[in-house]
Motif scaffolding. Structure first.
Motif, PDB file in Angstrom:
ATOM      1  N   ARG A   1       0.985  -1.215  -0.004  1.00 51.74           N
ATOM      2  CA  ARG A   1      -0.039   0.037  -0.037  1.00 51.74           C
ATOM      3  C   ARG A   1       0.744   1.348   0.029  1.00 51.74           C
ATOM      4  O   ARG A   1       1.900   1.510   0.885  1.00 51.74           O
ATOM      5  CB  ARG A   1      -0.833  -0.125   1.192  1.00 51.74           C
ATOM      6  CG  ARG A   1      -1.819  -1.226   1.104  1.00 51.74           C
ATOM      7  CD  ARG A   1      -2.760  -0.893   2.449  1.00 51.74           C
ATOM      8  NE  ARG A   1      -3.839  -0.002   2.152  1.00 51.74           N
ATOM      9  CZ  ARG A   1      -4.347   0.780   3.171  1.00 51.74           C
ATOM     10  NH1 ARG A   1      -3.811   0.737   4.292  1.00 51.74           N
ATOM     11  NH2 ARG A   1      -5.040   1.612   2.926  1.00 51.74           N
ATOM     12  N   ILE A   2       0.678   2.224  -1.010  1.00 52.66           N
ATOM     13  CA  ILE A   2       1.424   3.251  -1.131  1.00 52.66           C
ATOM     14  C   ILE A   2       0.421   4.590  -1.069  1.00 52.66           C
ATOM     15  O   ILE A   2      -0.535   4.546  -1.626  1.00 52.66           O
ATOM     16  CB  ILE A   2       2.134   3.262  -2.580  1.00 52.66           C
ATOM     17  CG1 ILE A   2       2.940   2.095  -2.805  1.00 52.66           C
ATOM     18  CG2 ILE A   2       2.880   4.499  -2.639  1.00 52.66           C
ATOM     19  CD1 ILE A   2       3.540   1.978  -4.146  1.00 52.66           C
ATOM     20  N   THR A   3       0.855   5.555  -0.445  1.00 53.95           N
ATOM     21  CA  THR A   3       0.108   6.665  -0.444  1.00 53.95           C
ATOM     22  C   THR A   3       1.027   7.994  -1.016  1.00 53.95           C
ATOM     23  O   THR A   3       2.298   8.022  -0.841  1.00 53.95           O
ATOM     24  CB  THR A   3      -0.199   7.139   0.922  1.00 53.95           C
ATOM     25  OG1 THR A   3      -1.062   8.528   1.056  1.00 53.95           O
ATOM     26  CG2 THR A   3       0.768   7.231   2.066  1.00 53.95           C
ATOM     27  N   ALA A   4       0.625   8.992  -1.778  1.00 56.24           N
ATOM     28  CA  ALA A   4       1.132   9.990  -2.157  1.00 56.24           C
ATOM     29  C   ALA A   4       0.286  11.235  -2.573  1.00 56.24           C
ATOM     30  O   ALA A   4      -0.964  11.129  -2.341  1.00 56.24           O
ATOM     31  CB  ALA A   4       1.805   9.637  -3.523  1.00 56.24           C
TER      32      ALA A   4
ATOM     33  N   VAL B   1       5.108   8.561  -0.705  1.00 51.89           N
ATOM     34  CA  VAL B   1       6.264   9.168  -1.673  1.00 51.89           C
ATOM     35  C   VAL B   1       5.873  10.447  -1.595  1.00 51.89           C
ATOM     36  O   VAL B   1       4.743  10.990  -1.639  1.00 51.89           O
ATOM     37  CB  VAL B   1       5.937   8.546  -3.019  1.00 51.89           C
ATOM     38  CG1 VAL B   1       6.709   9.214  -4.134  1.00 51.89           C
ATOM     39  CG2 VAL B   1       6.057   7.045  -3.237  1.00 51.89           C
ATOM     40  N   ARG B   2       6.848  11.335  -1.093  1.00 54.51           N
ATOM     41  CA  ARG B   2       6.804  12.752  -0.807  1.00 54.51           C
ATOM     42  C   ARG B   2       7.625  13.454  -1.983  1.00 54.51           C
ATOM     43  O   ARG B   2       9.035  13.188  -1.664  1.00 54.51           O
ATOM     44  CB  ARG B   2       7.146  12.958   0.652  1.00 54.51           C
ATOM     45  CG  ARG B   2       6.154  12.464   1.735  1.00 54.51           C
ATOM     46  CD  ARG B   2       4.944  13.152   1.537  1.00 54.51           C
ATOM     47  NE  ARG B   2       3.842  12.431   2.370  1.00 54.51           N
ATOM     48  CZ  ARG B   2       2.883  11.677   2.249  1.00 54.51           C
ATOM     49  NH1 ARG B   2       2.739  11.732   1.097  1.00 54.51           N
ATOM     50  NH2 ARG B   2       2.235  11.447   3.347  1.00 54.51           N
ATOM     51  N   ASP B   3       7.175  14.429  -2.503  1.00 51.25           N
ATOM     52  CA  ASP B   3       7.880  15.525  -3.238  1.00 51.25           C
ATOM     53  C   ASP B   3       7.845  16.827  -2.388  1.00 51.25           C
ATOM     54  O   ASP B   3       6.679  17.257  -1.909  1.00 51.25           O
ATOM     55  CB  ASP B   3       7.366  15.880  -4.692  1.00 51.25           C
ATOM     56  CG  ASP B   3       7.461  14.888  -5.706  1.00 51.25           C
ATOM     57  OD1 ASP B   3       8.518  14.001  -5.644  1.00 51.25           O
ATOM     58  OD2 ASP B   3       6.695  14.615  -6.429  1.00 51.25           O
TER      59      ASP B   3
ATOM     60  N   VAL C   1      15.424   9.685  -2.873  1.00 55.73           N
ATOM     61  CA  VAL C   1      15.412   8.863  -4.065  1.00 55.73           C
ATOM     62  C   VAL C   1      15.796   9.765  -5.323  1.00 55.73           C
ATOM     63  O   VAL C   1      16.388   9.395  -6.472  1.00 55.73           O
ATOM     64  CB  VAL C   1      14.547   7.887  -4.590  1.00 55.73           C
ATOM     65  CG1 VAL C   1      14.298   7.023  -3.160  1.00 55.73           C
ATOM     66  CG2 VAL C   1      13.100   8.606  -4.356  1.00 55.73           C
ATOM     67  N   ALA C   2      15.306  11.008  -5.287  1.00 56.53           N
ATOM     68  CA  ALA C   2      15.746  11.890  -6.473  1.00 56.53           C
ATOM     69  C   ALA C   2      15.421  13.376  -6.246  1.00 56.53           C
ATOM     70  O   ALA C   2      14.929  13.684  -5.013  1.00 56.53           O
ATOM     71  CB  ALA C   2      14.663  11.722  -7.596  1.00 56.53           C
ATOM     72  N   MET C   3      15.829  14.164  -7.069  1.00 58.35           N
ATOM     73  CA  MET C   3      16.081  15.715  -6.591  1.00 58.35           C
ATOM     74  C   MET C   3      15.787  16.194  -8.146  1.00 58.35           C
ATOM     75  O   MET C   3      16.517  15.924  -9.137  1.00 58.35           O
ATOM     76  CB  MET C   3      17.370  16.204  -5.974  1.00 58.35           C
ATOM     77  CG  MET C   3      17.123  17.696  -5.715  1.00 58.35           C
ATOM     78  SD  MET C   3      18.779  18.342  -4.893  1.00 58.35           S
ATOM     79  CE  MET C   3      18.546  17.392  -3.217  1.00 58.35           C
ATOM     80  N   ASP C   4      15.065  17.167  -8.205  1.00 58.60           N
ATOM     81  CA  ASP C   4      14.683  17.702  -9.661  1.00 58.60           C
ATOM     82  C   ASP C   4      14.693  19.333  -9.421  1.00 58.60           C
ATOM     83  O   ASP C   4      14.429  19.831  -8.300  1.00 58.60           O
ATOM     84  CB  ASP C   4      13.065  17.533  -9.990  1.00 58.60           C
ATOM     85  CG  ASP C   4      13.013  17.603 -11.624  1.00 58.60           C
ATOM     86  OD1 ASP C   4      14.173  17.735 -12.299  1.00 58.60           O
ATOM     87  OD2 ASP C   4      11.880  17.872 -11.803  1.00 58.60           O
TER      88      ASP C   4
ATOM     89  N   THR D   1      12.639  17.643  -3.968  1.00 58.48           N
ATOM     90  CA  THR D   1      13.277  16.345  -3.594  1.00 58.48           C
ATOM     91  C   THR D   1      12.230  15.292  -3.421  1.00 58.48           C
ATOM     92  O   THR D   1      10.978  15.520  -2.866  1.00 58.48           O
ATOM     93  CB  THR D   1      13.895  16.382  -2.300  1.00 58.48           C
ATOM     94  OG1 THR D   1      15.008  17.446  -2.545  1.00 58.48           O
ATOM     95  CG2 THR D   1      14.599  15.220  -1.804  1.00 58.48           C
ATOM     96  N   THR D   2      12.365  14.029  -3.952  1.00 58.42           N
ATOM     97  CA  THR D   2      11.431  12.936  -3.830  1.00 58.42           C
ATOM     98  C   THR D   2      12.007  12.138  -2.733  1.00 58.42           C
ATOM     99  O   THR D   2      13.113  11.568  -2.911  1.00 58.42           O
ATOM    100  CB  THR D   2      11.294  12.322  -4.957  1.00 58.42           C
ATOM    101  OG1 THR D   2      10.621  13.117  -5.727  1.00 58.42           O
ATOM    102  CG2 THR D   2      10.278  11.044  -4.777  1.00 58.42           C
ATOM    103  N   THR D   3      11.436  11.940  -1.756  1.00 58.18           N
ATOM    104  CA  THR D   3      11.758  10.944  -0.461  1.00 58.18           C
ATOM    105  C   THR D   3      10.385   9.701  -0.234  1.00 58.18           C
ATOM    106  O   THR D   3       9.426  10.274  -0.304  1.00 58.18           O
ATOM    107  CB  THR D   3      11.866  11.795   0.782  1.00 58.18           C
ATOM    108  OG1 THR D   3      12.801  12.725   0.713  1.00 58.18           O
ATOM    109  CG2 THR D   3      12.172  10.839   1.853  1.00 58.18           C
ATOM    110  N   LEU D   4      11.195   8.723  -0.084  1.00 60.93           N
ATOM    111  CA  LEU D   4      10.526   7.605   0.455  1.00 60.93           C
ATOM    112  C   LEU D   4      10.305   7.382   1.949  1.00 60.93           C
ATOM    113  O   LEU D   4      11.378   7.524   2.398  1.00 60.93           O
ATOM    114  CB  LEU D   4      10.833   6.233  -0.425  1.00 60.93           C
ATOM    115  CG  LEU D   4      10.854   6.224  -1.870  1.00 60.93           C
ATOM    116  CD1 LEU D   4      11.253   4.895  -2.388  1.00 60.93           C
ATOM    117  CD2 LEU D   4       9.861   6.922  -2.433  1.00 60.93           C
ATOM    118  N   LEU D   5       8.917   7.346   2.407  1.00 59.29           N
ATOM    119  CA  LEU D   5       8.805   7.100   3.866  1.00 59.29           C
ATOM    120  C   LEU D   5       8.165   5.444   4.263  1.00 59.29           C
ATOM    121  O   LEU D   5       7.439   5.345   3.528  1.00 59.29           O
ATOM    122  CB  LEU D   5       8.091   8.032   4.330  1.00 59.29           C
ATOM    123  CG  LEU D   5       8.424   9.701   4.185  1.00 59.29           C
ATOM    124  CD1 LEU D   5       7.364  10.804   4.702  1.00 59.29           C
ATOM    125  CD2 LEU D   5       9.690   9.922   4.981  1.00 59.29           C
TER     126      LEU D   5
END
Length: 295
Positions: A95-98, A143-145, A160-163, A267-271
């Motif tokens: 289960r994923i939330t965003a 998943v948080r931007d 996991v990523a930076m834009d 920034t994209t971060t997974l919690l």
């Protein structure tokens, strides 16, 4: 002594929203599940499930009990996974939330690829802009931007990523108002901003130079896609993450303004809760998202 198997049976029944669906998944008679849950209710002295021939509802105290029973089930699965090792094919529900923008921009193309890569896994995405308590609501991954660092919440965090964020405008707006040659020129331009309080941008160049600019407030919206559409309509200049406006810049419907400058980063971060992060299925999802976004 309480039969902990009854806790697990109850969690499965709630997960599958009924005795019959749970019986099919567990490959046991429906009557057996009903008997075990009834015995559990008798031991606890409370009603956990209201059931009739047509309806199946979990009571309020049953919802509270379920959260703890589900956590126990996750711990049991994690213990089993330690024995089976990392080579087992990931399976089960993740289960994923965003937030809605993150779901649309970051995950819409990614999660179908994930589902194809792991056919035994069921991916459930919940897109919402409200605050979500991962532990209490039973989510495996958020998943948080975000623009600023996330607060220390006791959750496992994996960046996991930076834009980069670009200033962009429509060609017809720039034809009417002119292309800014330096940041100071933005004072004479219409700005499409995220809030009344946030009345401008801080621009940075590769050499470390930083400058704050305040355009005229022409339009305000706290949703990136609304700002994108407003910019495409020719209302003014806005700041958008590269991944949101890259296609429009590629087809010429938007143009970068002051291309030597950036208006920040996202920034994209997974919690993840600690216990869920140990499951092979969760690890597989985290690694998949990290690999794809890292590209």
């Amino acid at each position: 002594m309480r039969n902990l198997n009854d806790f697990i049976v109850f969690a499965h029944v709630v997960d599958h929203k009924g005795f019959a669906p749970a019986a099919r998944v567990l490959n046991v008679p429906k009557s057996t599940l009903s008997k075990r849950v009834a015995e559990l209710e008798k031991t606890l002295g409370v009603r956990l499930i209201n059931r009739t021939s047509r309806r199946f509802t979990v009571t309020e105290i049953g919802e509270d009990f379920y959260r703890h029973a589900a956590a126990m089930l996750i711990e049991a699965e994690a213990a089993e996974a330690v024995v089976k090792g990392r080579l087992a094919e990931p399976s089960g529900t993740v289960r994923i939330t965003a937030s809605v923008p993150t779901a649309q921009i970051t995950l819409a193309e990614l999660l179908p690829q994930l589902a194809l890569a792991y056919p035994k896994m069921r991916v459930v995405l919940h897109a919402t802009d409200r605050f979500v308590d991962l532990v209490q609501e039973g989510f495996d991954i958020a998943v948080r931007d975000h623009f600023a660092p996330l607060p220390d919440s006791g959750l496992v965090q994996r960046r996991v990523a930076m834009d980069v964020i670009w200033l962009v405008a429509a060609p017809d707006y720039l034809a009417r108002r002119g292309m800014p040659a330096d940041p100071d020129d933005l004072k004479a331009h219409d700005g499409l901003l995220t809030s009344l309080a946030n009345d401008g941008w801080t621009l940075r160049r590769e050499d470390g130079t930083a400058v704050s600019v305040k355009p005229e407030q022409r339009f305000v919206a706290d949703e990136s896609r609304v700002l994108l559409e407003a910019t495409l309509s020719g209302l003014g200049i806005t700041a958008l993450p590269r991944k949101l406006c890259r296609a429009e810049i590629g087809d010429g419907s938007l143009v970068r303004v002051l291309p030597d400058w950036q208006a920040g980063t996202v920034t994209t971060t997974l919690l993840m809760p600690h216990r869920r992060g140990q499951l092979p299925s969760v690890r597989a999802v985290v690694d998949f998202i990290a690999d794809r976004l890292g590209e």
